[in-house]
Design an enzyme around this catalytic site. Structure first.
Site, mmCIF file in Angstrom:
data_model
loop_
_atom_site.group_PDB
_atom_site.id
_atom_site.type_symbol
_atom_site.label_atom_id
_atom_site.label_comp_id
_atom_site.label_asym_id
_atom_site.label_seq_id
_atom_site.Cartn_x
_atom_site.Cartn_y
_atom_site.Cartn_z
ATOM 1 N N ASN A 136 0.366 -1.163 -0.027
ATOM 2 C CA ASN A 136 0.208 0.308 0.304
ATOM 3 C C ASN A 136 0.982 1.291 -0.038
ATOM 4 O O ASN A 136 0.236 2.090 -0.270
ATOM 5 C CB ASN A 136 -0.758 -0.044 1.558
ATOM 6 C CG ASN A 136 -0.362 0.022 2.678
ATOM 7 O OD1 ASN A 136 0.776 -0.714 2.795
ATOM 8 N ND2 ASN A 136 -0.485 1.208 3.288
ATOM 9 N N HIS A 137 1.895 0.816 0.792
ATOM 10 C CA HIS A 137 3.048 2.414 0.160
ATOM 11 C C HIS A 137 3.710 1.753 -0.990
ATOM 12 O O HIS A 137 4.316 4.255 -1.425
ATOM 13 C CB HIS A 137 3.951 2.716 1.669
ATOM 14 C CG HIS A 137 3.811 2.713 2.557
ATOM 15 N ND1 HIS A 137 3.873 3.488 2.714
ATOM 16 C CD2 HIS A 137 3.233 1.922 3.581
ATOM 17 C CE1 HIS A 137 3.157 3.918 4.396
ATOM 18 N NE2 HIS A 137 2.822 2.975 4.484
HETATM 19 MN MN LIG Z 1 1.961 -1.756 5.111
#
Ligand SMILES: [Mn+2]
Length: 384
Positions: A136-137
């Protein structure tokens, strides 16, 4: 053409990232805009070859969140042998092993550029040995805020830094979202999804995925969490998925969701990252889901272990745990990496470039020989 434009060589680039002198006071790399642009262009081509659901066979080492912790990443890469391998004097290290990274290479730590540059260079040089999943980064809206953009701007200047940040995010949009290890282990950064009915559905997500859309399968693969420790969500309760209040998006899923997903997809184990675990790893749902976190002493705040998972050819699982380097060896001298293994570089004779293999018995190394006593005992997926 300026000098730096003539000089870019991916093998030299990889070598300088892995042959790092003096861990304790290591210096950060310096980068030119041109070489980062070249790296990004090359890695996009390599990433686009993998399916959105990438595939790889064991033996393979699965690595969780890195979050800009460069020395810890290098140690993970250079310590991937078991004691059995060492006895057989089997080749090991970053150039002889296969790796699946579960994402979150950037943000939080101070060396996001080194971490993403190193894994990208490995993907370019060894494209079939490295699977780099998206975390997600590795999305613009997150790495704008949590360190990566700021690091690029600080080190390369506001104009070039911002431009390279944009280009890195285009490369991220080509990363696969999940990986199948030996047909029976499904890996992703975050977790499973109520929208995941078959493995085919993952491959049907077309890349590049510039933006992770709300309420999408891609979002759950990058963001979902297990209900472990969530109290109210009991083991067999329905619904299997509830909104993820901690993250503010995606879901929290319970043990029944894990069991149903394994059955539906005909898999034995789900391996994901995304959450700091004090022990470095944690099982859930009768060992059908494993969380792996590979950034020890995360953000210099928690005294957590890092861990990696080694999947052997026969399906045996070994978990290796390791500590943050600084805690244990504050006065350590130079540590030697496998910088002499870069392809197309003349192999140095002994003495000119020392290769001191790190001790697998040390708890500072992510050796996989201690998995038995740390929760890996008897674990086997059988034929995979
Ligand atoms: Mn993460």
């Amino acid at each position: 053409m300026t000098d730096d434009k003539k000089m870019f060589d991916i093998n030299e680039f990889l070598k300088r990232h892995l042959f790092v002198k003096n861990w304790v006071n290591y210096r950060q790399q310096s980068y030119t805009k041109y070489e980062l642009m070249q790296l990004i262009e090359s890695v996009e081509a390599a990433l686009s070859v993998d399916d959105t659901l990438a595939k790889i066979s064991p033996p393979v080492t699965i690595v969780g969140d890195i979050h800009g912790q460069y020395p810890d990443l290098v140690r993970v890469l250079c310590n991937q042998n078991s004691k059995e391998d060492a006895k057989k004097k089997a080749a090991y290290g970053f150039c002889n092993s296969r790796f699946v990274f579960l994402g979150d290479y950037v943000d939080r730590g101070h060396h996001s550029i080194e971490c993403i540059s190193l894994v990208f260079a490995l993907k370019v040089v060894y494209p079939t040995n490295y699977i780099l999943l998206r975390g997600n980064h590795e999305t613009k809206s997150i790495n704008y805020t949590y360190g990566f953009r700021e690091e690029l701007v600080n080190r390369l200047g506001p104009i070039d830094g911002f431009e390279i940040w944009e280009r890195f995010n285009v490369a991220f949009s080509w990363m696969p979202l999940a990986c199948l290890v030996g047909h029976k282990i499904l890996c992703m950064h975050g977790g499973i999804s109520p929208k995941l009915h078959s493995l085919k559905e993952i491959n049907e997500i077309d890349r590049p995925v510039a933006e992770i859309l709300p309420d999408s399968l891609a979002q759950d693969l990058l963001w979902a969490d297990p209900a472990d420790g969530q109290g109210a969500m009991t083991v067999r309760s329905t619904p299997e998925y509830v909104p993820n209040g901690v993250r503010g998006l995606s879901f929290i899923f319970n043990e029944a969701a894990v069991r149903d997903t394994c059955k539906r997809l005909n898999i034995n184990l789900i391996v994901r990252a995304h959450q700091m675990i004090p022990e470095g790893f944690k099982f859930f749902a009768d060992q059908k889901l494993l969380t792996i976190f590979s950034a020890p002493r995360y953000m210099n705040e928690t005294d957590n272990h890092g861990a990696t998972l080694r999947v052997e050819t026969d399906g045996k699982l070994n978990i290796g745990r390791f500590r943050h380097k600084k805690l244990l060896h504050a006065n350590s001298a130079d540590e030697i990496t496998r910088g002499d293994d870069i392809p197309n570089l003349e192999r140095k004779k002994s003495g000119s470039m020392p290769v001191k293999h790190l001790k697998t018995s040390s708890s500072s190394s992510p050796s996989h020989s201690n998995g038995k006593s740390k929760g890996g005992e008897g674990l086997s997926l059988g034929k995979i």
